[in-house]
Design an enzyme around this catalytic site. Structure first.
Site, PDB file in Angstrom:
ATOM      1  N   ALA A 103      42.166  51.060  32.632  1.00  0.00           N
ATOM      2  CA  ALA A 103      43.615  50.854  32.513  1.00  0.00           C
ATOM      3  C   ALA A 103      44.261  50.576  33.862  1.00  0.00           C
ATOM      4  O   ALA A 103      45.443  50.849  34.052  1.00  0.00           O
ATOM      5  CB  ALA A 103      44.281  52.073  31.852  1.00  0.00           C
ATOM      6  N   SER A 104      43.476  50.042  34.794  1.00  0.00           N
ATOM      7  CA  SER A 104      44.004  49.731  36.125  1.00  0.00           C
ATOM      8  C   SER A 104      44.716  50.934  36.739  1.00  0.00           C
ATOM      9  O   SER A 104      45.737  50.795  37.408  1.00  0.00           O
ATOM     10  CB  SER A 104      44.974  48.543  36.064  1.00  0.00           C
ATOM     11  OG  SER A 104      44.298  47.384  35.650  1.00  0.00           O
ATOM     12  N   ARG A 105      44.183  52.120  36.527  1.00  0.00           N
ATOM     13  CA  ARG A 105      44.871  53.351  36.941  1.00  0.00           C
ATOM     14  C   ARG A 105      44.363  53.920  38.242  1.00  0.00           C
ATOM     15  O   ARG A 105      45.018  54.773  38.831  1.00  0.00           O
ATOM     16  CB  ARG A 105      44.724  54.429  35.851  1.00  0.00           C
ATOM     17  CG  ARG A 105      43.283  54.909  35.683  1.00  0.00           C
ATOM     18  CD  ARG A 105      43.148  55.930  34.543  1.00  0.00           C
ATOM     19  NE  ARG A 105      43.837  57.174  34.823  1.00  0.00           N
ATOM     20  CZ  ARG A 105      43.396  58.125  35.628  1.00  0.00           C
ATOM     21  NH1 ARG A 105      42.245  57.974  36.256  1.00  0.00           N
ATOM     22  NH2 ARG A 105      44.100  59.228  35.823  1.00  0.00           N
ATOM     23  N   GLY A 115      48.365  48.670  40.109  1.00  0.00           N
ATOM     24  CA  GLY A 115      46.979  48.363  39.770  1.00  0.00           C
ATOM     25  C   GLY A 115      46.759  46.866  39.616  1.00  0.00           C
ATOM     26  O   GLY A 115      47.694  46.130  39.324  1.00  0.00           O
ATOM     27  N   GLU A 134      42.341  45.034  35.629  1.00  0.00           N
ATOM     28  CA  GLU A 134      42.022  44.329  34.395  1.00  0.00           C
ATOM     29  C   GLU A 134      42.788  43.031  34.219  1.00  0.00           C
ATOM     30  O   GLU A 134      42.334  42.129  33.522  1.00  0.00           O
ATOM     31  CB  GLU A 134      42.317  45.244  33.206  1.00  0.00           C
ATOM     32  CG  GLU A 134      41.459  46.486  33.190  1.00  0.00           C
ATOM     33  CD  GLU A 134      41.955  47.469  32.150  1.00  0.00           C
ATOM     34  OE1 GLU A 134      41.127  48.058  31.469  1.00  0.00           O
ATOM     35  OE2 GLU A 134      43.186  47.636  32.028  1.00  0.00           O
ATOM     36  N   GLN A 137      34.698  48.055  42.383  1.00  0.00           N
ATOM     37  CA  GLN A 137      36.017  47.497  42.683  1.00  0.00           C
ATOM     38  C   GLN A 137      36.523  47.986  44.027  1.00  0.00           C
ATOM     39  O   GLN A 137      37.466  47.436  44.573  1.00  0.00           O
ATOM     40  CB  GLN A 137      37.007  47.844  41.558  1.00  0.00           C
ATOM     41  CG  GLN A 137      37.650  49.222  41.632  1.00  0.00           C
ATOM     42  CD  GLN A 137      36.749  50.341  41.117  1.00  0.00           C
ATOM     43  OE1 GLN A 137      35.532  50.324  41.294  1.00  0.00           O
ATOM     44  NE2 GLN A 137      37.339  51.344  40.505  1.00  0.00           N
ATOM     45  N   GLY A 138      35.889  49.035  44.570  1.00  0.00           N
ATOM     46  CA  GLY A 138      36.242  49.474  45.913  1.00  0.00           C
ATOM     47  C   GLY A 138      37.139  50.693  45.953  1.00  0.00           C
ATOM     48  O   GLY A 138      37.832  50.919  46.948  1.00  0.00           O
TER      49      GLY A 138
END
Lengths: 157, 266, 336
Positions: C87-89, C289, C292, C48-49
């Site tokens: 969790a897009s954290r 974030g 997801e 995702q980078g």
């Protein structure tokens, strides 16, 4: 029957190695020759991560019994860069954000190289067909198609 | 566990190994997948790659295609240009570089679209074995396979006259997917009505089938929507559809008439 | 025979991060003798980078080029703690930790430069190309490579910094159920345009218009990657994927990537993406974030578009041609 000695010309170098009966070309590239770009994704030819060029044609290397292609020439991603410089396809993937996790990338690039070797001016449909055997889970394919078209434009004089 | 992989350099040697119990392997797209998953039955493989049974030749409109001719070679052959759409509907380029015309006769439906085409084309199959050679209609091989020790060496077909070849394959996605319904047909017309029809269907029975009921409806009538709809409904009597991960038997039977019509009218 | 066109939309708001028992990430930064700043993390970049975003945060805070940053991740035996990539954290927690560590390292860097140049640290600025210079007198400057060397061999200073971001554990208020489980929320809306073949039930997604409000697009190209990749995955879940195609039986469960249906490159729609920014007060440079959430809104948007196109209301995925066709049969009173 014991392991056989197999000779291949891999990325323009003559290579010789032992292969147990039934060993795939993919396994030989990775395990005997240390060329890790081609990946093991499904072992059935449905994902395309093992794509390499065999005598110039794109093949699922997991489905090639290596003993049956003794003497053939093979091109993998490791043989694409020229003198350490990324080629047009690699550069286009990098600059076009056409890779995320990278697992499909080697296969995608080899499918693209096979296409551009035969057809230097592909349409979008030609590109889509060329990569129709390569599964990508991250990008949604759009940036990959754009990168291959970009690479074709860069390569044409 | 594989104990030997042989790559004989003559047909006779290949037949010998096959007669001794070796599992024949042409492109490897079926057999190597089984080797990789540990589910291939025989410990000895016999590759046909170098047995000298490839190549495409044309004599007038009579084509002979060597069994180890790859689908990619068919795709690129000017003599067989009419098969290009059909071949490109099969799998992907990296499979078509390996998969062979001969091998396509032995894969179960819903794979095996070229076999469907060969059935529609009334092709014949040349077979070499320990007791000699024979040539049989393709539906015999599709129904019964070949005897132990026998090797398919070529298929023969007549290239259809322009405007008489029809092919349409319905898939769950646009490329690289198995047949929900595949239609291959050689249909001749004169004076606006059908004079001859051979229609083969894929994806709707364990093996490719002739849609004889549909053929019967079409003879003497024009290739128009209502006639084709009637033929399509009649074709339901020719199929034994199955459920699989792509589609259910219900769905395949349900859309068969639609795809039969679209094969001819677009 | 008709191709019926329809449009539908759905929106989502999606939390950045989770509560857990407290959610920390830590970062450590130190300069090498030649002025490379190593950012040590246990965080994982799975494509995702995250490494790129971390380098951007570090470079921006330090006032140095990206080329001076080396991100060293994912040795959980030895690295500073991270809860993980989920969790897009990642951008939020790790970004904040890196900014904190880089801020401390920058202070040390300026203090050492002040000694080296014999000025006050408050009179110094970075020019973004690698120089630390005196404001208004740029010729009085030192390059980070020389400064790092001097720090090690002349001044005996470590140019380094420590950072941590903790989302503290939060328990619900028993009387009301209120709680503060996440750090911020991002928002999205997808409009899907589909075409339904009314003879076969086949649904084709022609276009997806995606609007995402994500605080701050730290790397707009990578944001686009998430939006498009997620839109594709949403479409794939909506129309194709199943491990039990004949649920609840397990019959004909797919055994390979051919049978596990996913749209290929010939099946993708046109994507139109718009990014909106409403910076989050607690985000790194305001970022929220985005990982997801990108597969969420496309799915109900497609369901709604199918309904708009042909009146069939589907609420069980995947929306296969058979389900659509059976729905059309019901509407039309056909019984096959």
């Amino acid at each position: 029957m014991a392991s056989q000695v197999v000779n291949l010309r891999v990325n323009e170098r003559s290579r010789e190695f032992l292969a147990a009966p039934g060993t795939s070309l993919l396994s030989s590239l990775r395990d005997a020759l240390g060329l890790m770009a081609a990946k093991r994704g499904c072992a059935q030819g449905s994902c395309g991560t093992c794509t390499v060029l065999l005598d110039g044609r794109p093949v699922m290397s997991c489905l090639v019994a290596v003993e049956t292609v003794d003497g053939a020439s093979v091109r993998t991603l490791e043989g694409v860069a020229r003198d350490g410089e990324l080629d047009e396809v690699q550069a286009a993937f990098l600059e076009g954000f056409a890779t995320q996790c990278g697992f499909c990338t080697a296969g995608m690039i080899m499918s693209a190289e096979a296409l551009l070797d035969r057809n230097p001016d592909p349409t979008r449909e030609d590109v889509v067909e060329a990569i129709s055997g390569n599964v990508c889970r991250c990008t949604g394919y759009g940036p990959i198609v754009d990168a291959i078209l970009d690479a074709a434009a860069r390569r044409r004089p | 566990m594989i104990t030997a992989v042989r790559t004989p350099e003559s047909l006779a040697a290949a037949v010998g190994h096959a007669a001794a119990g070796g599992r024949l392997m042409a492109g490897g797209t079926v057999v190597m997948a089984q080797v990789n998953s540990g589910s291939v039955g025989s410990p000895e493989l016999v590759s046909l790659r170098r047995a000298g049974i490839g190549g495409i030749s044309l004599d007038g409109s009579a084509a002979r295609i060597g069994a180890t001719t790859t689908l990619a070679e068919v795709e690129e052959s000017p003599e067989l240009a009419f098969l290009r759409d059909a071949v490109r509907s099969i799998a992907s380029p990296a499979i078509r570089s390996l998969a062979t015309v001969g091998g396509n006769l032995f894969v179960p439906q819903p794979y095996g679209d070229l076999a469907v085409c060969l059935l529609a084309l009334d092709a014949t199959v040349e077979i070499a074995g320990p007791d000699g050679s024979r040539e049989v209609p393709v539906d015999v091989v599709l129904a019964n396979g070949v005897a132990p020790g026998e090797v398919v060496t070529a298929v023969r077909l007549a290239v259809p006259a322009p405007g008489t070849w029809f092919y349409h394959k319905a898939m769950r996605r646009k490329l690289n997917s198995a047949a929900i319904v595949a239609v291959a047909a050689v249909v001749g017309t004169a004076g606006g009505v059908v004079t001859s029809a051979r229609i083969a269907l894929g994806g709707v029975a364990p093996r490719p089938v002739r849609a004889v009921s549909a053929e019967g409806v079409l003879i003497g009538r024009p290739l128009e929507t209502d006639v084709l709809d009637e033929a399509g409904r009649a074709a339901r009597g020719d199929i034994e559809p199955f459920d699989d991960a792509y589609a259910s038997a219900w769905y395949r039977a349900r859309v068969l008439p639609v795809h039969l019509r679209r094969a001819f009218l677009g | 025979m008709a191709k019926l066109r329809g449009r539908g939309y759905a929106s989502v708001n999606y939390p950045t991060g989770m509560n857990l028992g407290g959610d920390p990430s830590q970062a450590l930064i130190h300069a090498t003798t030649t002025g490379t700043f190593v950012v040590s993390l246990s965080s994982v970049d799975l494509g995702q980078g995250l490494k790129t975003v971390v380098a951007q945060c570090a470079a921006e805070t330090l006032g140095l080029p990206m080329e001076n940053i080396l991100v060293d991740t994912a040795d959980t035996d030895t690295g500073p703690h991270c809860m993980g990539t989920f969790a897009s954290r990642g951008t939020h927690r790790v970004g904040n930790a890196v900014i904190m560590a880089a801020a401390e390292a920058r202070e040390v860097m300026l203090a050492v430069a002040a000694e080296e140049l014999e000025v006050d640290a408050g009179d110094l600025e970075t020019d973004g190309t690698g120089y630390i210079q005196v404001k208004g007198a740029e010729e009085k400057r030192v390059h980070i490579t020389d400064l790092a060397l001097a720090a090690h061999f002349t001044h005996g200073r470590t140019i380094s910094g420590r950072g941590i971001f903790l989302k503290e554990k939060n328990d619900p208020v028993p009387e009301t159920g209120e709680m503060d489980p996440d750090s911020c929320q991002a928002h999205a809306c997808t409009v899907a345009v589909v075409e339904v073949d009314d003879e076969t039930g086949v649904v084709e997604v022609l276009e997806m218009h995606n609007a995402y409000e994500i605080g701050r697009a730290l790397n707009p190209a990578m944001v686009a990657q998430q939006v498009e990749g997620g839109a594709w995955m949403g479409m794939s879940h909506a129309l194709f994927e199943s491990t039990e195609p004949y649920y609840p039986t397990r019959d004909h469960g797919p055994g390979d990537f051919n049978e596990y249906l996913m749209p290929g490159p010939a099946d993708i729609p046109m994507y139109h993406n718009a990014i909106l920014e409403r910076p989050a007060g607690n985000g790194p440079f305001g970022a929220k974030g985005i990982g997801e959430m990108t597969a969420n809104a496309p799915i109900p948007a497609i369901a709604n578009a199918i309904f708009d196109a042909c009146g069939v209301r589907l609420d069980t995925m995947p929306f296969t041609p058979e389900r659509v066709l059976r729905g059309l049969d019901e509407l039309r009173g056909n019984h096959h």
